[in-house]
Motif scaffolding. Structure first.
Motif, PDB file in Angstrom:
ATOM      1  N   ALA A   1      78.258  69.969  71.616  1.00  0.00           N
ATOM      2  CA  ALA A   1      78.303  68.705  70.855  1.00  0.00           C
ATOM      3  C   ALA A   1      77.086  67.851  71.199  1.00  0.00           C
ATOM      4  CB  ALA A   1      79.594  67.949  71.189  1.00  0.00           C
ATOM      5  N   ARG A   2      76.540  67.162  70.195  1.00  0.00           N
ATOM      6  CA  ARG A   2      75.382  66.322  70.463  1.00  0.00           C
ATOM      7  C   ARG A   2      75.825  65.077  71.230  1.00  0.00           C
ATOM      8  NH1 ARG A   2      75.046  61.838  66.910  1.00  0.00           N
ATOM      9  NH2 ARG A   2      76.244  62.015  64.988  1.00  0.00           N
ATOM     10  N   PRO A   3      74.916  64.491  72.048  1.00  0.00           N
ATOM     11  CA  PRO A   3      75.303  63.246  72.715  1.00  0.00           C
ATOM     12  C   PRO A   3      75.555  62.187  71.660  1.00  0.00           C
ATOM     13  CG  PRO A   3      72.952  63.701  73.038  1.00  0.00           C
ATOM     14  CD  PRO A   3      73.530  64.886  72.333  1.00  0.00           C
ATOM     15  N   GLN A   4      76.404  61.221  71.985  1.00  0.00           N
ATOM     16  CA  GLN A   4      76.691  60.183  71.003  1.00  0.00           C
ATOM     17  C   GLN A   4      75.426  59.397  70.696  1.00  0.00           C
ATOM     18  OE1 GLN A   4      80.240  58.144  72.628  1.00  0.00           O
ATOM     19  NE2 GLN A   4      81.043  58.694  70.620  1.00  0.00           N
ATOM     20  N   ARG A   5      75.335  58.972  69.449  1.00  0.00           N
ATOM     21  CA  ARG A   5      74.138  58.250  69.030  1.00  0.00           C
ATOM     22  C   ARG A   5      74.411  56.758  68.996  1.00  0.00           C
ATOM     23  NH1 ARG A   5      71.359  60.973  64.157  1.00  0.00           N
ATOM     24  NH2 ARG A   5      70.636  62.431  65.743  1.00  0.00           N
ATOM     25  N   ILE A   6      73.395  56.001  69.416  1.00  0.00           N
ATOM     26  CA  ILE A   6      73.524  54.552  69.477  1.00  0.00           C
ATOM     27  C   ILE A   6      72.374  53.941  68.672  1.00  0.00           C
ATOM     28  CG2 ILE A   6      72.150  54.217  71.574  1.00  0.00           C
ATOM     29  CD1 ILE A   6      74.642  52.650  72.587  1.00  0.00           C
ATOM     30  N   PHE A   7      72.658  52.871  67.940  1.00  0.00           N
ATOM     31  CA  PHE A   7      71.589  52.187  67.197  1.00  0.00           C
ATOM     32  C   PHE A   7      71.581  50.712  67.563  1.00  0.00           C
ATOM     33  CE2 PHE A   7      70.041  49.474  63.826  1.00  0.00           C
ATOM     34  CZ  PHE A   7      68.835  50.071  63.484  1.00  0.00           C
ATOM     35  N   SER A   8      70.398  50.185  67.817  1.00  0.00           N
ATOM     36  CA  SER A   8      70.277  48.746  68.019  1.00  0.00           C
ATOM     37  C   SER A   8      68.889  48.298  67.583  1.00  0.00           C
ATOM     38  CB  SER A   8      70.537  48.381  69.488  1.00  0.00           C
ATOM     39  OG  SER A   8      70.862  47.015  69.589  1.00  0.00           O
ATOM     40  N   ALA A   9      68.750  47.029  67.260  1.00  0.00           N
ATOM     41  CA  ALA A   9      67.474  46.556  66.712  1.00  0.00           C
ATOM     42  C   ALA A   9      67.335  45.051  66.907  1.00  0.00           C
ATOM     43  CB  ALA A   9      67.400  46.883  65.217  1.00  0.00           C
ATOM     44  N   MET A  10      66.096  44.594  66.809  1.00  0.00           N
ATOM     45  CA  MET A  10      65.838  43.148  66.786  1.00  0.00           C
ATOM     46  C   MET A  10      64.838  42.847  65.677  1.00  0.00           C
ATOM     47  SD  MET A  10      65.385  41.804  70.678  1.00  0.00           S
ATOM     48  CE  MET A  10      65.966  42.811  72.027  1.00  0.00           C
ATOM     49  N   GLN A  11      64.897  41.631  65.201  1.00  0.00           N
ATOM     50  CA  GLN A  11      63.925  41.180  64.197  1.00  0.00           C
ATOM     51  C   GLN A  11      62.646  40.697  64.890  1.00  0.00           C
ATOM     52  OE1 GLN A  11      65.061  38.482  61.085  1.00  0.00           O
ATOM     53  NE2 GLN A  11      67.215  38.699  61.628  1.00  0.00           N
ATOM     54  N   PRO A  12      61.492  40.983  64.297  1.00  0.00           N
ATOM     55  CA  PRO A  12      60.243  40.471  64.878  1.00  0.00           C
ATOM     56  C   PRO A  12      59.987  39.024  64.432  1.00  0.00           C
ATOM     57  CG  PRO A  12      59.743  41.853  62.983  1.00  0.00           C
ATOM     58  CD  PRO A  12      61.244  41.855  63.138  1.00  0.00           C
ATOM     59  N   THR A  13      60.752  38.103  65.003  1.00  0.00           N
ATOM     60  CA  THR A  13      60.638  36.715  64.537  1.00  0.00           C
ATOM     61  C   THR A  13      59.979  35.800  65.560  1.00  0.00           C
ATOM     62  OG1 THR A  13      62.946  36.535  65.198  1.00  0.00           O
ATOM     63  CG2 THR A  13      62.512  36.715  62.851  1.00  0.00           C
ATOM     64  N   SER A  14      59.432  36.371  66.643  1.00  0.00           N
ATOM     65  CA  SER A  14      58.694  35.517  67.586  1.00  0.00           C
ATOM     66  C   SER A  14      57.624  36.348  68.281  1.00  0.00           C
ATOM     67  CB  SER A  14      59.640  34.907  68.615  1.00  0.00           C
ATOM     68  OG  SER A  14      60.291  35.933  69.317  1.00  0.00           O
ATOM     69  N   ASP A  15      56.683  35.647  68.905  1.00  0.00           N
ATOM     70  CA  ASP A  15      55.592  36.348  69.594  1.00  0.00           C
ATOM     71  C   ASP A  15      56.072  36.969  70.893  1.00  0.00           C
ATOM     72  OD1 ASP A  15      53.843  35.616  67.605  1.00  0.00           O
ATOM     73  OD2 ASP A  15      53.241  33.771  68.628  1.00  0.00           O
ATOM     74  N   SER A  16      57.100  36.363  71.480  1.00  0.00           N
ATOM     75  CA  SER A  16      57.603  36.921  72.732  1.00  0.00           C
ATOM     76  C   SER A  16      59.102  36.723  72.807  1.00  0.00           C
ATOM     77  CB  SER A  16      56.912  36.261  73.917  1.00  0.00           C
ATOM     78  OG  SER A  16      57.029  34.873  73.817  1.00  0.00           O
ATOM     79  N   LEU A  17      59.732  37.601  73.560  1.00  0.00           N
ATOM     80  CA  LEU A  17      61.176  37.531  73.730  1.00  0.00           C
ATOM     81  C   LEU A  17      61.497  36.633  74.928  1.00  0.00           C
ATOM     82  CD1 LEU A  17      61.928  41.311  73.049  1.00  0.00           C
ATOM     83  CD2 LEU A  17      62.153  39.377  71.478  1.00  0.00           C
ATOM     84  N   HIS A  18      62.784  36.312  75.094  1.00  0.00           N
ATOM     85  CA  HIS A  18      63.175  35.444  76.200  1.00  0.00           C
ATOM     86  C   HIS A  18      64.137  36.178  77.134  1.00  0.00           C
ATOM     87  CE1 HIS A  18      67.013  34.693  74.122  1.00  0.00           C
ATOM     88  NE2 HIS A  18      66.327  34.407  73.019  1.00  0.00           N
ATOM     89  N   LEU A  19      64.480  35.495  78.221  1.00  0.00           N
ATOM     90  CA  LEU A  19      65.305  36.135  79.244  1.00  0.00           C
ATOM     91  C   LEU A  19      66.670  36.576  78.697  1.00  0.00           C
ATOM     92  CD1 LEU A  19      65.126  36.806  82.346  1.00  0.00           C
ATOM     93  CD2 LEU A  19      66.505  34.743  82.703  1.00  0.00           C
ATOM     94  N   GLY A  20      67.193  35.860  77.706  1.00  0.00           N
ATOM     95  CA  GLY A  20      68.460  36.262  77.090  1.00  0.00           C
ATOM     96  C   GLY A  20      68.322  37.597  76.370  1.00  0.00           C
ATOM     97  N   ASN A  21      67.237  37.759  75.617  1.00  0.00           N
ATOM     98  CA  ASN A  21      66.986  39.029  74.931  1.00  0.00           C
ATOM     99  C   ASN A  21      66.840  40.159  75.962  1.00  0.00           C
ATOM    100  OD1 ASN A  21      64.679  37.194  72.906  1.00  0.00           O
ATOM    101  ND2 ASN A  21      66.741  37.773  72.259  1.00  0.00           N
ATOM    102  N   TYR A  40      66.183  52.755  68.471  1.00  0.00           N
ATOM    103  CA  TYR A  40      65.899  51.329  68.589  1.00  0.00           C
ATOM    104  C   TYR A  40      64.879  50.926  67.530  1.00  0.00           C
ATOM    105  CZ  TYR A  40      68.263  51.835  73.098  1.00  0.00           C
ATOM    106  OH  TYR A  40      69.182  52.102  74.091  1.00  0.00           O
ATOM    107  N   GLY A  41      65.190  49.857  66.815  1.00  0.00           N
ATOM    108  CA  GLY A  41      64.340  49.466  65.697  1.00  0.00           C
ATOM    109  C   GLY A  41      63.743  48.075  65.832  1.00  0.00           C
ATOM    110  N   VAL A  42      62.564  47.923  65.249  1.00  0.00           N
ATOM    111  CA  VAL A  42      62.016  46.585  64.995  1.00  0.00           C
ATOM    112  C   VAL A  42      62.231  46.375  63.497  1.00  0.00           C
ATOM    113  CG1 VAL A  42      59.992  45.105  65.035  1.00  0.00           C
ATOM    114  CG2 VAL A  42      60.279  46.868  66.801  1.00  0.00           C
ATOM    115  N   VAL A  43      63.184  45.523  63.145  1.00  0.00           N
ATOM    116  CA  VAL A  43      63.610  45.457  61.750  1.00  0.00           C
ATOM    117  C   VAL A  43      62.840  44.349  61.015  1.00  0.00           C
ATOM    118  CG1 VAL A  43      65.795  46.683  61.974  1.00  0.00           C
ATOM    119  CG2 VAL A  43      65.746  44.254  62.497  1.00  0.00           C
ATOM    120  N   ASP A  44      61.623  44.736  60.617  1.00  0.00           N
ATOM    121  CA  ASP A  44      60.716  43.757  60.003  1.00  0.00           C
ATOM    122  C   ASP A  44      61.130  43.369  58.584  1.00  0.00           C
ATOM    123  OD1 ASP A  44      60.035  46.377  59.274  1.00  0.00           O
ATOM    124  OD2 ASP A  44      57.865  46.034  59.355  1.00  0.00           O
ATOM    125  N   LEU A  45      61.852  44.258  57.886  1.00  0.00           N
ATOM    126  CA  LEU A  45      62.293  43.865  56.529  1.00  0.00           C
ATOM    127  C   LEU A  45      63.282  42.702  56.616  1.00  0.00           C
ATOM    128  CD1 LEU A  45      62.896  47.425  55.011  1.00  0.00           C
ATOM    129  CD2 LEU A  45      61.015  45.871  54.446  1.00  0.00           C
TER     130      LEU A  45
END
Ligand code: ADP
Ligand code: NA
Length: 328
Positions: A1-21, A40-45
């Motif tokens: 069986a394949r390992p479970q797949r996980i998806f997560s992403a963030m929007q590119p809405t700032s020049d830098s991320l913060h400690l919460g991110n 893992y995605g950078v969801v620019d759309l």
């Protein structure tokens, strides 16, 4: 069986991320890639729902991806993609839109909140959760790490997958929410009852991952606490102190109860001093890697093109099933 797949992403809405991110998302992503087949995605759309200067958007997309890498996302272990390099996202979003009730879409509270706060509403902002559903379903994701604010969108994703599968059995994997145990919710340093956020935190309340370490230490030392003297974890009664303890705990790997013992009889100044040290020690190597990545733009672009091409192969397979099912 394949390992479970996980998806997560963030929007590119700032020049830098913060400690919460960093503590609420990136640190978990890095840990998850060991055990899961992670996408893992950078969801620019998604970022197009707010008009942005094109050069700024392009740069933020690259910088957001570079920060994933600087935090330790390994493009050999994980599939790192830029959404707009995988056109299957928009095709599937249209198809899913044709399976979404207007009333169903209208019930999404995040859209209603944003409009209530005065954000001008384009149709993209309205259909954003459908694009997000496409992002997830396109990769046969089994698990999606979601915070409270995205829970309703994941429910819509599940509803759409089940509805489609009801008509065309076996088309989509129905994803589950992935609750990251002890995942940190980092609060604003100045208003510790609100979460640290690029959209609502004032400069002093937010630790920017690319801030100069001296500034970071200064922000931590001016964090709001309370009028007591006791260093105790109690988010209701002592949100400021508890936030500092939580930040220390995640970064040092020391359980909060142990930290309470360690700080018994000490003052808030001692707590802040140690938290500043722990945060700066984590941020410095991150900044060094970020500078290296940004100094070689061709290599960064190559990593993103390669990851996106790998993602596209998976996406094309899933979209192929959808197209066959529908008669396209
Ligand atoms: P922001 O609130 O700054 O706009 P986003 O909504 O873009 O941040 O969130 C990007 C990722 O970072 C999400 O996975 C989100 O859960 C996580 N995140 C954002 N802020 C925090 C926080 N204060 N504490 C923990 N995780 C956070
Ligand atoms: Na947000």
């Amino acid at each position: 069986a394949r390992p479970q797949r996980i998806f997560s992403a963030m929007q590119p809405t700032s020049d830098s991320l913060h400690l919460g991110n960093y503590l609420g998302a990136l640190v978990n992503w890095v840990a998850l890639q060991e055990r899961y087949d992670a996408f893992y995605g950078v969801v620019d759309l998604h970022a197009l729902t707010v008009a942005t200067d094109p050069a700024v958007l392009r740069e933020r997309t690259r910088r957001t991806a570079a920060q994933y890498l600087a935090a330790g996302v390994d493009p050999q272990r994980s599939t790192l993609m830029v959404q707009s390099l995988v056109p299957e996202h928009t095709e599937l979003a249209w198809i899913l839109a044709c399976h979404t009730g207007f009333g169903e879409a209208s019930r999404m509270t995040q859209f209603k909140d944003k409009v209530a706060k005065g954000q001008s509403a384009n149709v993209g902002l309205f259909t954003y959760p459908i694009l997000m559903a496409a992002d997830i379903l396109l990769y046969d994701a089994d698990l999606v790490p979601v915070g409270e604010d995205q829970r309703q969108h994941l429910e819509l994703t599940r509803d759409l997958a089940e509805r489609f599968n009801g008509r065309f059995a076996g088309t989509f994997v129905v994803p589950d929410a992935f609750i990251v145990k002890e995942s940190a919710r980092i609060m604003d340093l100045q208003e510790p009852t609100s979460k640290m956020s690029k959209s609502t935190s004032a400069d002093l309340g937010l630790i920017d991952l690319l801030d100069d370490p001296k500034r970071t230490a200064k922000k931590i030392k001016s964090a709001v606490t309370d009028a007591e003297r006791e260093i105790r974890f109690d988010p209701e009664a002592k949100p400021g102190v508890s936030n500092l303890l939580a930040i220390h705990s995640v970064l040092s790997g020391t359980p909060v109860a142990e930290l309470e013992g360690h700080f018994a009889g000490k003052g808030y100044g001692d707590l802040k001093g140690e938290v500043a040290q722990v945060v700066v020690a984590a941020i410095e190597p991150f900044q060094t890697r970020m500078a290296e990545l940004m100094s070689d733009p061709a290599e960064l672009d190559r990593i993103l093109a390669e990851g996106s091409a790998k993602a596209r192969e998976v996406a094309a397979g899933v979209l192929g099933r959808v197209r066959d099912a529908l008669g396209l």
